[in-house]
Design a protein around this motif. Structure first.
Motif, PDB file in Angstrom:
ATOM      1  N   ASP A  10       0.824  -1.210   0.000  1.00 28.13           N
ATOM      2  CA  ASP A  10       0.000   0.000   0.000  1.00 28.13           C
ATOM      3  C   ASP A  10       0.856   1.258   0.000  1.00 28.13           C
ATOM      4  O   ASP A  10       0.474   2.269  -0.572  1.00 28.13           O
ATOM      5  N   PHE A  11       2.015   1.197   0.640  1.00 25.26           N
ATOM      6  CA  PHE A  11       2.875   2.377   0.671  1.00 25.26           C
ATOM      7  C   PHE A  11       3.321   2.768  -0.733  1.00 25.26           C
ATOM      8  O   PHE A  11       3.471   3.954  -1.036  1.00 25.26           O
ATOM      9  N   PHE A  77       0.685   9.292 -13.772  1.00 20.56           N
ATOM     10  CA  PHE A  77      -0.649   8.758 -13.508  1.00 20.56           C
ATOM     11  C   PHE A  77      -0.785   7.354 -14.097  1.00 20.56           C
ATOM     12  O   PHE A  77      -1.393   6.472 -13.482  1.00 20.56           O
ATOM     13  N   GLY A  78      -0.186   7.121 -15.250  1.00 20.59           N
ATOM     14  CA  GLY A  78      -0.185   5.789 -15.856  1.00 20.59           C
ATOM     15  C   GLY A  78       0.552   4.778 -15.003  1.00 20.59           C
ATOM     16  O   GLY A  78       0.136   3.618 -14.889  1.00 20.59           O
ATOM     17  N   ARG A  79       1.657   5.210 -14.378  1.00 19.96           N
ATOM     18  CA  ARG A  79       2.396   4.320 -13.471  1.00 19.96           C
ATOM     19  C   ARG A  79       1.528   3.924 -12.282  1.00 19.96           C
ATOM     20  O   ARG A  79       1.520   2.768 -11.858  1.00 19.96           O
ATOM     21  N   CYS A  80       0.798   4.908 -11.744  1.00 19.88           N
ATOM     22  CA  CYS A  80      -0.062   4.644 -10.587  1.00 19.88           C
ATOM     23  C   CYS A  80      -1.190   3.686 -10.956  1.00 19.88           C
ATOM     24  O   CYS A  80      -1.398   2.676 -10.265  1.00 19.88           O
ATOM     25  N   SER A  81      -1.884   3.960 -12.025  1.00 22.35           N
ATOM     26  CA  SER A  81      -3.004   3.089 -12.397  1.00 22.35           C
ATOM     27  C   SER A  81      -2.513   1.697 -12.804  1.00 22.35           C
ATOM     28  O   SER A  81      -3.164   0.697 -12.517  1.00 22.35           O
ATOM     29  N   PHE A  83       0.119   0.108 -11.553  1.00 26.81           N
ATOM     30  CA  PHE A  83       0.443  -0.641 -10.343  1.00 26.81           C
ATOM     31  C   PHE A  83      -0.822  -1.074  -9.612  1.00 26.81           C
ATOM     32  O   PHE A  83      -0.894  -2.189  -9.085  1.00 26.81           O
ATOM     33  N   LEU A  84      -1.835  -0.220  -9.586  1.00 27.79           N
ATOM     34  CA  LEU A  84      -3.102  -0.601  -8.942  1.00 27.79           C
ATOM     35  C   LEU A  84      -3.752  -1.782  -9.665  1.00 27.79           C
ATOM     36  O   LEU A  84      -4.340  -2.653  -9.029  1.00 27.79           O
ATOM     37  N   MET A  85      -3.619  -1.823 -10.983  1.00 26.27           N
ATOM     38  CA  MET A  85      -4.163  -2.961 -11.729  1.00 26.27           C
ATOM     39  C   MET A  85      -3.389  -4.244 -11.412  1.00 26.27           C
ATOM     40  O   MET A  85      -3.960  -5.326 -11.373  1.00 26.27           O
ATOM     41  N   THR A  86      -2.091  -4.112 -11.171  1.00 31.01           N
ATOM     42  CA  THR A  86      -1.305  -5.281 -10.768  1.00 31.01           C
ATOM     43  C   THR A  86      -1.758  -5.778  -9.400  1.00 31.01           C
ATOM     44  O   THR A  86      -1.920  -6.984  -9.193  1.00 31.01           O
TER      45      THR A  86
END
Length: 143
Positions: A10-11, A77-81, A83-86
């Motif tokens: 989560d961090f 923002f693409g990196r964040c989304s 990683f969330l999809m992973t």
């Protein structure tokens, strides 16, 4: 429990989200400044250190630094989304998929650091011309 402790990422998601949100705000500020420095508005003037001249119109200043700040937001923002999809598809326990977060975090932190330096320079050297227009406007009203 120990399974949850070893799979906790989560961090990383929070760091990526913070970088994304910060860059979204900087992107909006950049877009406003790009519009405000156009000939139609003329509210602000960018420093020569943060703009480039046009090859066809040498008197024109292109707000390259602001355009690059604006473009970096989508990348982080693409990196964040991504990683969330992973994270959403992983079962409990450690998986090699979680290694994908490291690259995104390091790149996002490097990007936000560079963008904050450029944004600080742009804003600190920005010349606001709005006061001149307001002064001329009020003079015309009075006389």
């Amino acid at each position: 429990n120990s399974v949850d402790a070893t799979t906790e990422r989560d961090f990383i998601a929070e760091i990526l989200f913070w970088c994304s949100l910060c860059l979204i705000h900087l992107s909006k500020i950049s877009e406003d400044l790009i519009i405000y420095c156009t000939k139609e508005f003329g509210f602000v003037t960018l420093s020569d250190a943060y703009s480039t001249g046009s090859s066809l119109m040498p008197q024109k200043k292109n707000p390259d630094s602001l355009e690059l700040i604006r473009s970096k937001a989508g990348r982080v923002f693409g990196r964040c989304s991504g990683f969330l999809m992973t994270l959403k598809g992983l079962p409990s326990a450690y998986n090699k998929d979680l290694q994908e977060g490291k690259e995104g975090v390091f790149e996002s932190i490097d990007t936000i650091t560079e963008v904050l330096l450029v944004a600080t320079g742009v804003i600190s050297t920005l010349q606001v011309i709005l006061f001149i227009y307001l002064f001329i406007y009020f003079i015309k009203i009075i006389y």
